[in-house]
Every structure is written in structure tokens, then in C-alpha cells.
Write a protein that holds these residues in place. Structure first.
Motif, PDB file in Angstrom:
ATOM      1  N   ILE A   1     -35.635   5.451  41.002  1.00 24.86           N
ATOM      2  CA  ILE A   1     -36.860   5.344  41.786  1.00 24.86           C
ATOM      3  C   ILE A   1     -37.182   3.877  42.100  1.00 24.86           C
ATOM      4  O   ILE A   1     -36.817   2.960  41.361  1.00 24.86           O
ATOM      5  CB  ILE A   1     -38.057   6.026  41.096  1.00 24.86           C
ATOM      6  CG1 ILE A   1     -38.368   5.406  39.752  1.00 24.86           C
ATOM      7  CG2 ILE A   1     -37.816   7.518  40.975  1.00 24.86           C
ATOM      8  CD1 ILE A   1     -39.582   6.037  39.050  1.00 24.86           C
ATOM      9  N   ARG A   2     -37.882   3.688  43.235  1.00 28.27           N
ATOM     10  CA  ARG A   2     -38.256   2.364  43.705  1.00 28.27           C
ATOM     11  C   ARG A   2     -39.770   2.232  43.652  1.00 28.27           C
ATOM     12  O   ARG A   2     -40.505   3.210  43.850  1.00 28.27           O
ATOM     13  CB  ARG A   2     -37.746   2.134  45.128  1.00 28.27           C
ATOM     14  CG  ARG A   2     -36.242   2.348  45.289  1.00 28.27           C
ATOM     15  CD  ARG A   2     -35.809   2.110  46.717  1.00 28.27           C
ATOM     16  NE  ARG A   2     -35.878   0.696  47.063  1.00 28.27           N
ATOM     17  CZ  ARG A   2     -35.813   0.224  48.303  1.00 28.27           C
ATOM     18  NH1 ARG A   2     -35.727   1.057  49.334  1.00 28.27           N
ATOM     19  NH2 ARG A   2     -35.879  -1.071  48.542  1.00 28.27           N
ATOM     20  N   ASP A  36     -39.670  -3.326  44.096  1.00 23.42           N
ATOM     21  CA  ASP A  36     -38.956  -3.450  45.363  1.00 23.42           C
ATOM     22  C   ASP A  36     -39.855  -4.014  46.449  1.00 23.42           C
ATOM     23  O   ASP A  36     -39.411  -4.783  47.296  1.00 23.42           O
ATOM     24  CB  ASP A  36     -38.427  -2.076  45.790  1.00 23.42           C
ATOM     25  CG  ASP A  36     -37.476  -1.497  44.769  1.00 23.42           C
ATOM     26  OD1 ASP A  36     -36.281  -1.824  44.835  1.00 23.42           O
ATOM     27  OD2 ASP A  36     -37.925  -0.747  43.874  1.00 23.42           O
ATOM     28  N   TRP A  37     -41.125  -3.582  46.428  1.00 24.37           N
ATOM     29  CA  TRP A  37     -42.091  -4.028  47.427  1.00 24.37           C
ATOM     30  C   TRP A  37     -43.347  -4.566  46.752  1.00 24.37           C
ATOM     31  O   TRP A  37     -43.754  -4.090  45.680  1.00 24.37           O
ATOM     32  CB  TRP A  37     -42.547  -2.866  48.316  1.00 24.37           C
ATOM     33  CG  TRP A  37     -41.537  -2.258  49.220  1.00 24.37           C
ATOM     34  CD1 TRP A  37     -41.184  -2.679  50.481  1.00 24.37           C
ATOM     35  CD2 TRP A  37     -40.773  -1.062  48.996  1.00 24.37           C
ATOM     36  NE1 TRP A  37     -40.264  -1.830  51.039  1.00 24.37           N
ATOM     37  CE2 TRP A  37     -39.987  -0.829  50.148  1.00 24.37           C
ATOM     38  CE3 TRP A  37     -40.687  -0.168  47.930  1.00 24.37           C
ATOM     39  CZ2 TRP A  37     -39.126   0.269  50.258  1.00 24.37           C
ATOM     40  CZ3 TRP A  37     -39.827   0.917  48.031  1.00 24.37           C
ATOM     41  CH2 TRP A  37     -39.054   1.119  49.191  1.00 24.37           C
ATOM     42  N   PHE A  38     -43.974  -5.531  47.412  1.00 21.02           N
ATOM     43  CA  PHE A  38     -45.366  -5.877  47.138  1.00 21.02           C
ATOM     44  C   PHE A  38     -46.181  -5.438  48.351  1.00 21.02           C
ATOM     45  O   PHE A  38     -45.772  -5.655  49.506  1.00 21.02           O
ATOM     46  CB  PHE A  38     -45.534  -7.378  46.883  1.00 21.02           C
ATOM     47  CG  PHE A  38     -45.041  -7.806  45.538  1.00 21.02           C
ATOM     48  CD1 PHE A  38     -45.760  -7.515  44.391  1.00 21.02           C
ATOM     49  CD2 PHE A  38     -43.837  -8.486  45.409  1.00 21.02           C
ATOM     50  CE1 PHE A  38     -45.307  -7.895  43.132  1.00 21.02           C
ATOM     51  CE2 PHE A  38     -43.363  -8.870  44.164  1.00 21.02           C
ATOM     52  CZ  PHE A  38     -44.105  -8.571  43.012  1.00 21.02           C
ATOM     53  N   SER A  39     -47.313  -4.825  48.089  1.00 17.81           N
ATOM     54  CA  SER A  39     -48.127  -4.292  49.179  1.00 17.81           C
ATOM     55  C   SER A  39     -49.085  -5.341  49.717  1.00 17.81           C
ATOM     56  O   SER A  39     -49.458  -6.292  49.018  1.00 17.81           O
ATOM     57  CB  SER A  39     -48.925  -3.074  48.703  1.00 17.81           C
ATOM     58  OG  SER A  39     -49.880  -3.462  47.723  1.00 17.81           O
ATOM     59  N   VAL A  40     -49.494  -5.145  50.958  1.00 19.67           N
ATOM     60  CA  VAL A  40     -50.577  -5.922  51.552  1.00 19.67           C
ATOM     61  C   VAL A  40     -51.291  -5.003  52.529  1.00 19.67           C
ATOM     62  O   VAL A  40     -50.662  -4.122  53.134  1.00 19.67           O
ATOM     63  CB  VAL A  40     -50.058  -7.212  52.247  1.00 19.67           C
ATOM     64  CG1 VAL A  40     -49.224  -6.889  53.472  1.00 19.67           C
ATOM     65  CG2 VAL A  40     -51.202  -8.158  52.587  1.00 19.67           C
ATOM     66  N   GLU A  60     -39.401  -7.163  49.147  1.00 19.15           N
ATOM     67  CA  GLU A  60     -39.817  -6.716  50.463  1.00 19.15           C
ATOM     68  C   GLU A  60     -41.323  -6.491  50.450  1.00 19.15           C
ATOM     69  O   GLU A  60     -41.957  -6.469  49.393  1.00 19.15           O
ATOM     70  CB  GLU A  60     -39.062  -5.434  50.845  1.00 19.15           C
ATOM     71  CG  GLU A  60     -37.551  -5.610  50.866  1.00 19.15           C
ATOM     72  CD  GLU A  60     -36.784  -4.315  50.993  1.00 19.15           C
ATOM     73  OE1 GLU A  60     -37.421  -3.240  51.161  1.00 19.15           O
ATOM     74  OE2 GLU A  60     -35.542  -4.353  50.905  1.00 19.15           O
ATOM     75  N   ILE A  61     -41.890  -6.299  51.646  1.00 22.01           N
ATOM     76  CA  ILE A  61     -43.333  -6.074  51.787  1.00 22.01           C
ATOM     77  C   ILE A  61     -43.573  -4.660  52.282  1.00 22.01           C
ATOM     78  O   ILE A  61     -42.898  -4.192  53.210  1.00 22.01           O
ATOM     79  CB  ILE A  61     -43.953  -7.085  52.771  1.00 22.01           C
ATOM     80  CG1 ILE A  61     -43.907  -8.493  52.187  1.00 22.01           C
ATOM     81  CG2 ILE A  61     -45.400  -6.705  53.110  1.00 22.01           C
ATOM     82  CD1 ILE A  61     -44.280  -9.569  53.189  1.00 22.01           C
ATOM     83  N   ALA A  62     -44.533  -3.993  51.637  1.00 20.05           N
ATOM     84  CA  ALA A  62     -45.021  -2.697  52.098  1.00 20.05           C
ATOM     85  C   ALA A  62     -46.416  -2.920  52.687  1.00 20.05           C
ATOM     86  O   ALA A  62     -47.371  -3.195  51.950  1.00 20.05           O
ATOM     87  CB  ALA A  62     -45.079  -1.696  50.955  1.00 20.05           C
TER      88      ALA A  62
END
Length: 548
Positions: free
Chosen positions: A213-214, A238-242, A294-296
Motif C-alpha cells: 500500500i501507498r 509516497d505523497w504529501f498533500s496540499v 510526490e504531491i497529492a
């Protein structure tokens, strides 16, 4: 915006370092939120809903069909703010035995009749990849949720899943660890240090159930928050959100100036995304993070504001807002009225919104070459509540923004090409919303805005080129010369255009007039590379590559 000179669009054949990830065209559903689920995706008793046994029973078939027509790369659920206090097991078991609870995000009562089995069955029916967001307050709760959805063995959780109509595991690949925990509006609000400590424990034991899972961890466009969470979580996520939202005041000011203010906000969004990308990359370098990040962009939209002095909006049968009293006072947009401003949740998506959304997609495309690109985005919302689909008792409306997604998902390429635009621009105030919780607190910054905004791509096999051209001018066509490596594009091209034939800058689709805004297809013959970008429109020009 009024252009003063022609434009030139120069492409190169050198493709970008990575393809455009289809997950950037993702979506968002939030339980207990203004008809997203109940009365939207899920409508028990409706003649338009799925009948029979199983977790899809009660889901609107017309919504499923529209989503399949569009193509849904990924959908985030159950929120949003709803996530912070949600206990997923409430939404399992026989529907009539599920608890009805006061939910704390929106102050409503959650029936839990649409829960995890319904969402996963709905994702399978629509072809969407599920993205589940957990509140990051209980490791045990998170672990058992992954076990319920992903584990293939014989346990209490997998037996419960089978009893709920899901015989086999659904292997949910993307999991959010918390939502906006930096904000006091969240249950579980905490410092970046405390959040990082909790998220590490969640990630460790969730991956003990399924190592594949990611994770999406909570990001914020803030130097200190970013430094801490990248340092502590950069090797496990895997991602940091904004998150970011725009502000429209066309409900009180449907003027050309307000149209300009709406469409130009994509320029601000690009600055937010590029700035956050740079912050994450710098923090990763500072702390020696070797894992690719990556960015989410997993919450974004254009909010339509209205005075609180107006009668509360209710969904109208034709797809917009029901008739009501709007005689209450209002001040200038962006300035707090006596009773303040609120988001109008049933205000339909407009032509101006469509051009704004297109501009945001172009901004996301341009991050593809960054060390930390945007590879997933989820607009708020998919159904009702300012969404792509307005669902009513008599059917559904495919809004202006539905057609934006269709344009980029189904009529645009997947491999980015560099594009240079030389053309008219204007300097104007660009609005930046600075508020939370439905209040409008906006500032405007004088910014140069290109009248044309361009994104270019090729098909995966290189046989077809695509150029998406937004003309932000309210009333002026712009002549543009297309060239690839200085060679003019001549000959037949296919053009898919949205918005050019609309007579109202804030035009909307309704049940009774469903095609005011839609994609119009034509074939044109370019001579000397000249293409005319029509006023208030976005067009995708495409052509076969000779020898491609």
C-alpha cells in the motif's frame, strides 16, 4: 482581459521526463456533505437506483453510467473533514443494523448506510481506483480497515467483508494518514512532531497487513510543517498533500470583471503548487531523503460565495439552486458583509469555472518535470456540492466541469511536451482566498496573466500531438500561430472546444438545458500554422504525426 496582439505557440518534440499521471484527474466524495453520498451517489428508493441484493443496491445507476463514460482514475473517500471522527466499522454489516450517529464535521446525522462495502463495490462498478482516508487517531482501527479491504486470509475482518457482499479482497492501493491535522477544526489536531510520530506508527502496522500500500501524508504550504513531516515521514510516504480553494462572487456580481477574477486564479494555484513542490524538494535534500516524493493535490475547487443574509440555498429540481429570497444586503466581494459570507454548496459550475479548472490542469502538467511533481489531484466534489454531476430526483446534470474532465481525460495526450507562448498578457489583481470554514477572506495581488494558457502533449506511442489552448479573454478571439521545432503546423487538425458558443460568461447546464456547455468537435485546415482561439473557451487541437 483584452488581447492587443497575435500569439505564437512553439512546441518542441522533446518529451518530458515523466508522463502525465491520470490520477491528477481524480475525484473526491465526502460522507454527510451536501448530497455527495445520500441523494447523490446513493439514493435508496429512487427508480434510478440499482435494485436487488448486494452492496450496490441503492446506488444511482445514472451516476455510475456517467462516471464510466467519463473515466474515473481515482476517488478519495470518506473525506475530508468527515474523516477525522469517522469509525469505518460503523459502515459495515447489515444496513438496517448500522448505527446512526451525530457526525461532528458538518453537524448532521450520519446513517452509515453507505460504508466501505458500498464504496468499494461502487468503485469497481465505475472503474475507479479507491483512495481511503483514515483519521490517524487509532492504529488498531487503521490496521483492521486494511485487513477488511486488502487481506486474503480467513479472519473475523475478512469474514465480515464476505458477509457484506465482497467475497474477495479489493486491494485498496492508496491510504491517507490523517486529513488537515494542522487545523483546530479537526478531531486529532496536533503539532507536526506529534503527527509525524503517530503517522509513522500507523504506516508501520498498516504495511504489516499489506506491504504494497501507498500513503498520502498531511502536507501544508508552510516552511516549518513541511520541514518536520518531510524529515520524519519522507522515507515511508509516497505523497504529501496540499489543499487550495478559489473564490467566486458571481452570485452577487456576474460581471466581466468577476469572470476575469475567476479564470485568473489558476495563476495563483500554479504558484501554490510550484512553491510547495520546491519546499518539499528542499526539505528532502536537507534531510537526505532518498525516497522519491510526490504531491497529492487532494482537495481543490472554486467556491461560490454568497451573503449569509440571503435565504439558505436548497437544491433545485432543475439542477441548480431552488428559488429563494436573495433580497438581503451584500457588500463588495471579498469584504466581510454585516452577516458575513458563506459557500453556496448548490451553486452549479459555470463557464468561468470551466476555464479556471482547465488552467489548474495546465499548472499541474507543468509540474511533471519537477523533482517533486503533482501526480494525484482530487477535486471537491464529484457529485453535488459544487461537483461535476448535479444529481436530482428526475436525473442528473453533466456540469461544465464534467466536460473539462472529459476534454483532458479523453481528448488530450499523456506525454507532456514543452510549450512556449509569446502573446498578449494583462496585469490585473489576482485573487487569493485566505479563509477556512466557509468564510471569505480574500486578498488580491497585482499579477501578469497571459490571455492564452497552453499545455501540449503527445499520445503514448507518439503518433498524435495535442495542444490545449485556453483563451481567458471574455470577448476577444486570439489568432495564434502553431509551430513544432520552428516548423509551422499545416494541414487538417481536429479541434475539441468547450465554451466558445456560450452567450453568458457564467453559463450553466441544467436538466432542462443540458447542453448549453459541452464539447464541440470540428475539423479545420490550418494554413501557415494559424489557429484562432475563440473567446472564453478552451480548445484541444490535435493532429497525426507524419511517420509517427
Amino acid at each position: 482581459m483584452t488581447p492587443q496582439s497575435p500569439a505564437r505557440i512553439d512546441l518542441t518534440q522533446t518529451t518530458g521526463p515523466r508522463p502525465i499521471d491520470p490520477k491528477i484527474y481524480g475525484h473526491f466524495l465526502e460522507s454527510a456533505f451536501f448530497g455527495n453520498i445520500e441523494g447523490g451517489v446513493f439514493d435508496e428508493g429512487s427508480e434510478l437506483s440499482v435494485s436487488g441484493d448486494g452492496p450496490l443496491e441503492g446506488c444511482r445507476q445514472d451516476v455510475i453510467d456517467a462516471c464510466r463514460d467519463l473515466g474515473l482514475p481515482v476517488v478519495r473517500w470518506p473525506g475530508g473533514n468527515f474523516t477525522s471522527a469517522y469509525w469505518w466499522q460503523d459502515g459495515t454489516g447489515p444496513r438496517d443494523e448500522r448505527p446512526r450517529r451525530l457526525e461532528l464535521a458538518w453537524g448532521s446525522e450520519e446513517t452509515n448506510r453507505f460504508g466501505t462495502p458500498e464504496f468499494l463495490a461502487w468503485c469497481e462498478a465505475t472503474g475507479a481506483t479507491p483512495y481511503l482516508a483514515h483519521g490517524c487517531r487509532s492504529v488498531e482501527d487503521a490496521v483492521r480497515w486494511v485487513e477488511y479491504t486488502n487481506y486474503a486470509g480467513d479472519t473475523e475482518m475478512t469474514r465480515r467483508r464476505a458477509a457484506d457482499g465482497l467475497e474477495r479482497p479489493r486491494a485498496v492501493p492508496i491510504w491517507g494518514i490523517g486529513n488537515e491535522v494542522y487545523g483546530p477544526w479537526q478531531m486529532g489536531h496536533r503539532s507536526p512532531e506529534r503527527y509525524a510520530e503517530d503517522a509513522l506508527e500507523h504506516a508501520r502496522f498498516m504495511r504489516a497487513v499489506d506491504a504494497s500500500i501507498r500513503f498520502v501524508c498531511v502536507g501544508l504550504d508552510d516552511d516549518r510543517w513541511t520541514d518536520v513531516v518531510v524529515r520524519e515521514l519522507g522515507e515511508i510516504t509516497d505523497w504529501f498533500s496540499v489543499h487550495a480553494y478559489g473564490a467566486s462572487f458571481h452570485l452577487v456580481d456576474p460581471s466581466r470583471e468577476e469572470f476575469d477574477a475567476v479564470v485568473s486564479q489558476a495563476v495563483h494555484f500554479e504558484k501554490v503548487l510550484q512553491g510547495f513542490s520546491e519546499k518539499v524538494a528542499a526539505a528532502a535534500d536537507r534531510h537526505g531523503i532518498s525516497s522519491p516524493l510526490e504531491i497529492a493535490f487532494d482537495e481543490w475547487n472554486m467556491r461560490h460565495f454568497e451573503p449569509r443574509s440571503w435565504e439558505d440555498p436548497q437544491p433545485g429540481a432543475d439542477g441548480g439552486i431552488a428559488e429563494r429570497d436573495t433580497s438581503g444586503p451584500s457588500d463588495e466581494p471579498g469584504v466581510s458583509a454585516e452577516n458575513g459570507w458563506r459557500v453556496s454548496r448548490y451553486s452549479p459550475r459555470t463557464l468561468a469555472d470551466a476555464l479556471f479548472y482547465s488552467g489548474v490542469f495546465h499548472a499541474i502538467h507543468r509540474t511533471a518535470g519537477n523533482l517533486v511533481p503533482v501526480t494525484m489531484a482530487n477535486t471537491v466534489n464529484l457529485v453535488n456540492a459544487n461537483g461535476l454531476l448535479a444529481v436530482r430526483e428526475g436525473g442528473l446534470v453533466r456540469s461544465a466541469t464534467f466536460h473539462v474532465w472529459d476534454l483532458y481525460l479523453n481528448h488530450f495526450g499523456t506525454v507532456p511536451l514543452p510549450a512556449r507562448v509569446a502573446g498578449p498578457a494583462v496585469t490585473q489583481p489576482v485573487r487569493r482566498e485566505q479563509g477556512w470554514g466557509g468564510e471569505a477572506h480574500c486578498v488580491s495581488v497585482l499579477t501578469t496573466v497571459g490571455v492564452l494558457d497552453v499545455s501540449a502533449s503527445t499520445s503514448k506511442d507518439g503518433s498524435r500531438r495535442y495542444v490545449a489552448v485556453i483563451n481567458r479573454s471574455a470577448d476577444e478571439d486570439v489568432e495564434a500561430v502553431l509551430a513544432v521545432d520552428s516548423e509551422l503546423v499545416d494541414g487538417p487538425v481536429t479541434v475539441h472546444t468547450l465554451g466558445a458558443d456560450a452567450e453568458d460568461l457564467f453559463a450553466v447546464n441544467t436538466l432542462s438545458s443540458p447542453d448549453v456547455l459541452g464539447i464541440r468537435e470540428s475539423t479545420q485546415e490550418l494554413t501557415g500554422g494559424v489557429f484562432v482561439a475563440l473567446a472564453h473557451s478552451v480548445s484541444v487541437v490535435s493532429w497525426e504525426v507524419v511517420g509517427g
